[in-house]
Design a protein around this motif. Structure first.
Motif, mmCIF file in Angstrom:
data_model
loop_
_atom_site.group_PDB
_atom_site.id
_atom_site.type_symbol
_atom_site.label_atom_id
_atom_site.label_comp_id
_atom_site.label_asym_id
_atom_site.label_seq_id
_atom_site.Cartn_x
_atom_site.Cartn_y
_atom_site.Cartn_z
ATOM 1 N N SER A 131 -3.061 1.671 -4.192
ATOM 2 C CA SER A 131 -2.312 1.076 -3.084
ATOM 3 C C SER A 131 -1.467 -0.124 -3.522
ATOM 4 O O SER A 131 -0.583 -0.554 -2.791
ATOM 5 C CB SER A 131 -3.276 0.635 -1.976
ATOM 6 N N GLU A 132 -1.735 -0.662 -4.719
ATOM 7 C CA GLU A 132 -0.968 -1.810 -5.217
ATOM 8 C C GLU A 132 0.334 -1.380 -5.894
ATOM 9 O O GLU A 132 1.194 -2.207 -6.180
ATOM 10 C CB GLU A 132 -1.808 -2.605 -6.224
ATOM 11 N N VAL A 133 0.474 -0.070 -6.176
ATOM 12 C CA VAL A 133 1.574 0.420 -7.010
ATOM 13 C C VAL A 133 2.756 0.870 -6.156
ATOM 14 O O VAL A 133 2.608 1.653 -5.219
ATOM 15 C CB VAL A 133 1.103 1.592 -7.901
ATOM 16 N N LEU A 148 4.429 -3.075 -9.558
ATOM 17 C CA LEU A 148 3.570 -3.325 -8.407
ATOM 18 C C LEU A 148 4.398 -3.582 -7.150
ATOM 19 O O LEU A 148 5.579 -3.943 -7.240
ATOM 20 C CB LEU A 148 2.680 -4.536 -8.677
ATOM 21 N N LYS A 149 3.770 -3.390 -6.012
ATOM 22 C CA LYS A 149 4.413 -3.775 -4.765
ATOM 23 C C LYS A 149 4.633 -5.278 -4.759
ATOM 24 O O LYS A 149 3.867 -6.026 -5.377
ATOM 25 C CB LYS A 149 3.544 -3.355 -3.583
ATOM 26 N N LYS A 150 5.645 -5.713 -4.074
ATOM 27 C CA LYS A 150 6.068 -7.111 -4.138
ATOM 28 C C LYS A 150 4.938 -8.080 -3.801
ATOM 29 O O LYS A 150 4.766 -9.111 -4.448
ATOM 30 C CB LYS A 150 7.253 -7.340 -3.208
ATOM 31 N N GLU A 151 4.119 -7.716 -2.798
ATOM 32 C CA GLU A 151 3.048 -8.633 -2.387
ATOM 33 C C GLU A 151 1.905 -8.701 -3.396
ATOM 34 O O GLU A 151 1.059 -9.591 -3.334
ATOM 35 C CB GLU A 151 2.502 -8.224 -1.015
ATOM 36 N N ASN A 152 1.890 -7.761 -4.353
ATOM 37 C CA ASN A 152 0.814 -7.741 -5.353
ATOM 38 C C ASN A 152 1.241 -8.283 -6.707
ATOM 39 O O ASN A 152 0.440 -8.329 -7.636
ATOM 40 C CB ASN A 152 0.297 -6.303 -5.538
#
Length: 286
Positions: A131-133, A148-152
């Motif tokens: 879910s972080e990718v 990674l997703k921006k929030e991660n």
């Protein structure tokens, strides 16, 4: 049948030949291998092994075989540089496994990767949750590139609009008790400076296992005796403390005087010192 000495001599000869071939082909062939490079490497090793251990195999034929495969590998690299199409055929292309946060199961299946294989590659990138990718690509040489997703993503100084100093490459100036003069010159230091810095921390050159000049121009050393504690560099913290003291003194002088012109002068310079302090703080703090 070959004698032990003949095997040893053949082994040394082909180690030398393979070493020369690898040097001529370049660093690319000893890093992560493409499929073509992997096949070429196995074949070269197999030719060398066969000639070393087989009495019937001629050394000249083995050298010729290695030479031919070396030439083929070299030509493949040259062709790859000139043609994108052939480069894709020889080296392969990346395969997108995650796009917009969604796992592309069909691409995973085409690459013969299980979800366990993919999870293992993610963990090697310190990612433990899919879910972080945001985006992931399986590179032609088998490595996984992950965004990674921006929030991660880790917060960077740029995200916080912080200015950070440019860092110079640290230079190793002492190794095994010997001065590396070329590196010392690159660091902009002299042997006299080095000896003075060693004297400050109370060690002699022959006691230093490893010494490095960091990006701030400070000498960092590791000595042979791990039980001996060394003083850490204090120049930057002391300079910062001096600037703070000057700024505080100016504010005190402004409070103590009744002369309006002097008070204005002290306050003005105290403000300037505060600006200097804010500018250099990031450079001088440990």
């Amino acid at each position: 049948m070959l004698t032990g000495m003949e095997v040893v001599l053949r082994a040394f000869l082909f180690v030398l030949i393979l070493f020369i071939t690898a040097k001529l082909l370049g660093k690319k062939h000893i890093s992560q291998l493409s499929l073509f490079e992997y096949i070429a490497g196995i074949t070269l090793g197999d030719i060398a092994g066969e000639v070393i251990l087989s009495a019937e195999a001629k050394i000249s034929n083995g050298i010729l075989g290695i030479f031919v495969f070396g030439i083929v590998s070299y030509l493949a690299d040259v062709i790859s540089l000139k043609s994108k199409t052939l480069r894709n055929i020889i080296e392969g292309t990346g395969t997108v496994l995650v796009e917009n946060g969604k796992l592309l199961e069909e691409n995973l299946k085409n690459e013969k990767y299980t979800i366990d294989d993919f999870s293992s590659l993610l963990r090697q990138k310190d990612v433990f949750s899919l879910s972080e990718v945001e985006y992931a690509v399986l590179e032609p040489k088998g490595m996984l590139s992950v965004m990674l997703k921006k929030e991660n993503r880790p917060i960077t100084p740029k995200d916080m609009k912080m200015k950070v100093p440019n860092e110079k490459v640290p230079q190793t100036v002492i190794m095994d008790g010997n001065i590396l003069y070329d590196s010392l010159k690159k660091a902009g230091k002299t042997a006299a400076w080095l000896n003075e810095e060693l004297a400050k921390i109370g060690v002699t050159l022959d006691n230093v296992f490893f010494g490095q000049v960091n990006s701030y121009g400070e000498l960092i050393v590791d000595i042979f005796d791990d039980k001996l504690k060394l003083a850490s560099p204090q120049e930057r913290p002391l300079m910062l403390a001096t600037i703070k003291k000057i700024q505080a003194d100016l504010e005190i002088y402004a409070l103590q005087t009744d002369n309006k012109e002097a008070k204005a002068m002290y306050n003005k310079n105290a403000a300037k010192m505060l600006e200097v302090q804010n500018l250099v703080k990031i450079y001088l703090e440990n």
